[in-house]
Design a protein around this motif. Structure first.
Motif, PDB file in Angstrom:
ATOM      1  N   ASP A   1      -6.002 -21.948 -37.898  1.00  0.00           N
ATOM      2  CA  ASP A   1      -5.902 -20.680 -36.943  1.00  0.00           C
ATOM      3  C   ASP A   1      -4.665 -20.234 -36.795  1.00  0.00           C
ATOM      4  O   ASP A   1      -4.372 -18.939 -36.987  1.00  0.00           O
ATOM      5  CB  ASP A   1      -6.390 -20.940 -35.452  1.00  0.00           C
ATOM      6  N   ARG A   2      -3.486 -20.820 -36.745  1.00  0.00           N
ATOM      7  CA  ARG A   2      -2.037 -20.309 -36.551  1.00  0.00           C
ATOM      8  C   ARG A   2      -1.580 -19.739 -37.800  1.00  0.00           C
ATOM      9  O   ARG A   2      -0.990 -18.670 -37.866  1.00  0.00           O
ATOM     10  CB  ARG A   2      -1.185 -21.723 -36.148  1.00  0.00           C
TER      11      ARG A   2
ATOM     12  N   THR B   1      -6.767 -25.822 -35.409  1.00  0.00           N
ATOM     13  CA  THR B   1      -5.459 -25.246 -34.729  1.00  0.00           C
ATOM     14  C   THR B   1      -4.449 -24.840 -35.919  1.00  0.00           C
ATOM     15  O   THR B   1      -3.849 -23.578 -35.731  1.00  0.00           O
ATOM     16  CB  THR B   1      -4.707 -26.270 -33.879  1.00  0.00           C
TER      17      THR B   1
END
Length: 147
Positions: free
Chosen positions: A20-21, A17
């Motif tokens: 990805d951000r 996560t």
């Protein structure tokens, strides 16, 4: 000019996560800076980034999605990180206190501590931070650098 496949990787965070951000923010032009700790370079025996160096940014699946070029490198104590750098990291922090809190969560996390081999690792005001600015030079599906 180096072939893209010969460039080093610039990995942001750990796959998942967070990466990805961060990669999405780079591709959107919102993230133009990053921070790491000097101790990371020292433990790996790696040289600090240099202005003009190019690197390939992989996503969490290991696909090369961008090329960046380093535009500035500074090493400062954690207590001297400025708001301009915090905002340029593109993670939504608007104050140094917000930036520091989110980065301390990362640096004090089990995954980071395991990576540097110190389960008790902590930062303080004197901890040296490598502040890096970069520019997005290419974003697309790129070949990964050769190992």
């Amino acid at each position: 000019m180096d072939d893209i496949a010969d460039l080093p990787l610039a990995e942001f965070g750990f796959p998942g996560t967070l990466r990805d951000r961060l990669v999405a923010a780079i591709l959107a032009g919102e993230k133009t800076a990053t921070s790491s700790l000097l101790v990371e370079y020292e433990r790996e025996g790696e040289p600090l980034p240099v202005v003009g160096a190019r690197a390939v940014v992989p996503d969490s699946d290991g696909r090369a999605v961008a090329e960046i070029v380093v535009t500035e490198v500074r090493v400062v104590p954690l207590a001297r990180v400025d708001v301009a750098h915090a905002v340029a990291e593109g993670e939504g922090d608007r104050t140094v206190a917000e930036w520091r809190a989110s980065h301390e969560r990362f640096w004090h996390g089990d995954e980071f501590r395991a990576t540097i081999g110190d389960p008790e690792f902590t930062v303080d005001d004197a901890t040296d931070v490598v502040l890096e600015r970069f520019a997005l030079t290419l974003s697309t599906a790129l070949p990964l650098p050769r190992s």
